[in-house]
Design an enzyme around this catalytic site. Structure first.
Site, PDB file in Angstrom:
ATOM      1  N   ARG A 293      48.657  35.037 -37.181  1.00 18.34           N
ATOM      2  CA  ARG A 293      47.401  34.533 -37.759  1.00 18.34           C
ATOM      3  C   ARG A 293      46.193  34.970 -36.906  1.00 18.34           C
ATOM      4  O   ARG A 293      45.377  35.777 -37.339  1.00 18.34           O
ATOM      5  CB  ARG A 293      47.471  32.987 -37.871  1.00 18.34           C
ATOM      6  CG  ARG A 293      46.350  32.371 -38.681  1.00 18.34           C
ATOM      7  CD  ARG A 293      45.029  32.199 -37.970  1.00 18.34           C
ATOM      8  NE  ARG A 293      45.115  31.403 -36.744  1.00 18.34           N
ATOM      9  CZ  ARG A 293      44.105  31.275 -35.885  1.00 18.34           C
ATOM     10  NH1 ARG A 293      42.949  31.888 -36.107  1.00 18.34           N
ATOM     11  NH2 ARG A 293      44.244  30.558 -34.775  1.00 18.34           N
ATOM     12  N   ASP A 294      46.099  34.465 -35.696  1.00 16.01           N
ATOM     13  CA  ASP A 294      44.911  34.741 -34.879  1.00 16.01           C
ATOM     14  C   ASP A 294      44.842  36.225 -34.538  1.00 16.01           C
ATOM     15  O   ASP A 294      43.758  36.813 -34.481  1.00 16.01           O
ATOM     16  CB  ASP A 294      44.976  33.902 -33.592  1.00 16.01           C
ATOM     17  CG  ASP A 294      43.609  33.661 -32.981  1.00 16.01           C
ATOM     18  OD1 ASP A 294      42.683  34.451 -33.238  1.00 16.01           O
ATOM     19  OD2 ASP A 294      43.461  32.679 -32.225  1.00 16.01           O
TER      20      ASP A 294
ATOM     21  N   HIS B  33      44.488  26.760 -25.979  1.00 13.61           N
ATOM     22  CA  HIS B  33      44.418  27.985 -26.801  1.00 13.61           C
ATOM     23  C   HIS B  33      43.420  28.912 -26.113  1.00 13.61           C
ATOM     24  O   HIS B  33      42.209  28.817 -26.341  1.00 13.61           O
ATOM     25  CB  HIS B  33      43.967  27.577 -28.206  1.00 13.61           C
ATOM     26  CG  HIS B  33      43.805  28.694 -29.179  1.00 13.61           C
ATOM     27  ND1 HIS B  33      44.724  28.968 -30.172  1.00 13.61           N
ATOM     28  CD2 HIS B  33      42.803  29.601 -29.358  1.00 13.61           C
ATOM     29  CE1 HIS B  33      44.307  29.984 -30.914  1.00 13.61           C
ATOM     30  NE2 HIS B  33      43.136  30.389 -30.434  1.00 13.61           N
TER      31      HIS B  33
ATOM     32  N   HIS C 139      41.782  32.442 -25.162  1.00 14.87           N
ATOM     33  CA  HIS C 139      41.559  33.874 -25.355  1.00 14.87           C
ATOM     34  C   HIS C 139      41.326  34.468 -23.971  1.00 14.87           C
ATOM     35  O   HIS C 139      40.936  33.764 -23.040  1.00 14.87           O
ATOM     36  CB  HIS C 139      40.382  34.105 -26.310  1.00 14.87           C
ATOM     37  CG  HIS C 139      40.751  33.803 -27.738  1.00 14.87           C
ATOM     38  ND1 HIS C 139      41.104  34.765 -28.634  1.00 14.87           N
ATOM     39  CD2 HIS C 139      40.879  32.624 -28.396  1.00 14.87           C
ATOM     40  CE1 HIS C 139      41.422  34.214 -29.797  1.00 14.87           C
ATOM     41  NE2 HIS C 139      41.288  32.903 -29.686  1.00 14.87           N
TER      42      HIS C 139
ATOM     43  N   CYS D  44      38.520  36.380 -32.805  1.00  9.95           N
ATOM     44  CA  CYS D  44      38.021  35.613 -33.939  1.00  9.95           C
ATOM     45  C   CYS D  44      36.926  36.444 -34.591  1.00  9.95           C
ATOM     46  O   CYS D  44      35.975  36.851 -33.929  1.00  9.95           O
ATOM     47  CB  CYS D  44      37.469  34.251 -33.498  1.00  9.95           C
ATOM     48  SG  CYS D  44      36.754  33.343 -34.877  1.00  9.95           S
TER      49      CYS D  44
ATOM     50  N   ASN E 190      44.148  36.513 -27.876  1.00  8.41           N
ATOM     51  CA  ASN E 190      44.716  35.398 -27.118  1.00  8.41           C
ATOM     52  C   ASN E 190      45.525  35.969 -25.966  1.00  8.41           C
ATOM     53  O   ASN E 190      45.960  37.112 -26.007  1.00  8.41           O
ATOM     54  CB  ASN E 190      45.694  34.601 -27.989  1.00  8.41           C
ATOM     55  CG  ASN E 190      45.003  33.804 -29.042  1.00  8.41           C
ATOM     56  OD1 ASN E 190      44.781  34.298 -30.127  1.00  8.41           O
ATOM     57  ND2 ASN E 190      44.645  32.591 -28.727  1.00  8.41           N
TER      58      ASN E 190
END
Ligand code: HMG
Ligand code: MG
Length: 294
Positions: free
Chosen positions: A12-13, A204, A206, A237, A246
């Protein structure tokens, strides 16, 4: 206290930020390989507007095609009821709502204010409760915002309180642009621990400034036991200029193994998977560990 959950967000990310559309069968192959590594939590896709994130427009196809391995949760982001309904229809059993601690980021990312976002999340929480769907909460910009600079922990606490009151089982604290340093993470965790026990929180991170592992170590020292990471360090993002991927799953796993913390995840399989997706994307993994084990 020796068990750590790795929450894999690469599909996803990671893939939401690729310049070109990654074919559905490659996404499915990636998720199937990840399912075979011992990971128990995989964020598979997002049910967001395809105009905003075209890279994940195949959300339902991905959910329909992956092997659902027993014991593995495949979650998806849902910003509003429309996304929630589509996710449920596609067979998703865990969703994530995502807010921000900064007004500008909330506007840029989900096109509404923080207060409006909470109002949008309420009906999702109600329906999720009825349907027995677990809901994870995200707060972005927990220390820095790409538009407003440093973020006051009080702004983070205000959003966390709402997400936990609403029934999120966990809140993931997003260092969206990777500007945090370990002291900031510790100060933040001290504040959020007044809202709920530490096991409600995930980190989370990055890795824009190379601080992610140090920040995660700070979190582990404070008792955090769920870490978000992304295979091969994929990601960013699309609504946070300059945000790089990430922290790489393989680098976090290498550190956790060395610390004697248990994840149940096999590092060789993670490295193989990192090389698989990197080869598909035509570049090397953004991970020191994978580069050593070529
Ligand atoms: P909007 O334009 O304000 O929404 O977008 P709207 O309700 O006015 O609807 C506009 C159009 O979008 C309509 O279609 C809707 O049907 C459609 P039209 O009539 O124009 O054809 N629409 C949808 N379509 C599919 N699925 C949906 C959906 N909702 C509306 N769920 C919206 C508001 C939230 C939808 C939009 O801003 C959006 O999709 N944003 C997503 C942004 C995003 O995915 N960002 C990346 C993920 S967050 C992140 O990466 C941070 C994180 O990793 C943590 C960290 O690092 O900090 C989690
Ligand atoms: Mg992120």
């Amino acid at each position: 206290m020796n068990d750590v959950t790795l929450f894999e967000v690469g599909p996803r990310d990671g893939l939401q930020n690729e310049k070109t559309f990654v074919a559905t069968d490659i996404k499915v192959d990636l998720i199937n390989r990840l399912s075979n590594t011992g990971l128990k939590k995989i964020e598979a896709t997002s049910f967001v507007s395809p105009k905003w994130v075209p890279q994940l427009a195949d959300n339902a196809d991905v959910m329909g095609a992956i092997e659902h391995v027993e014991g593995v949760t495949y979650s998806a982001l849902t910003p509003n009821l429309k996304g929630f309904h589509a996710a449920i229809e596609a067979g998703v059993k865990e969703v994530a709502i995502f807010g921000a601690a900064s007004e500008s980021f909330s506007q840029k990312n989900i096109n509404c204010s923080i207060i409006e976002s909470i109002e949008r999340f309420k009906p999702i929480m109600e329906l999720a409760g009825e349907k027995n769907i677990s809901v994870r909460g995200y707060v972005s910009c927990v220390t820095h915002c790409p538009y407003e600079g440093e973020v006051n922990p009080s702004q983070v606490v205000a959003v966390i309180e709402k997400l936990i009151d609403m029934g999120c089982y966990e809140v993931s604290l997003g260092d969206t642009i990777g500007q945090a340093t370990p002291n900031k993470i510790k100060q933040l965790l001290e504040r959020v621990m007044n809202v709920a026990p530490i096991d409600y929180f995930a980190l989370h991170c990055h890795d824009t400034y190379g601080q992610a592992l140090a920040n995660i170590m700070a979190g582990l020292e404070m008792g955090v036991r769920t870490i978000d990471s992304s295979i091969a360090g994929l990601g960013g993002c699309p609504y946070a200029k300059g945000a790089s991927g990430n922290v790489a799953t393989e680098d976090v796993l290498y550190m956790l193994n060395g610390l004697g913390l248990h994840t149940g995840v096999e590092i060789d399989k993670i490295i193989d998977t990192a090389w698989f997706i990197s080869n598909e994307l035509g570049r090397a993994p953004n991970s020191k560990t994978s580069l050593v084990k070529r």
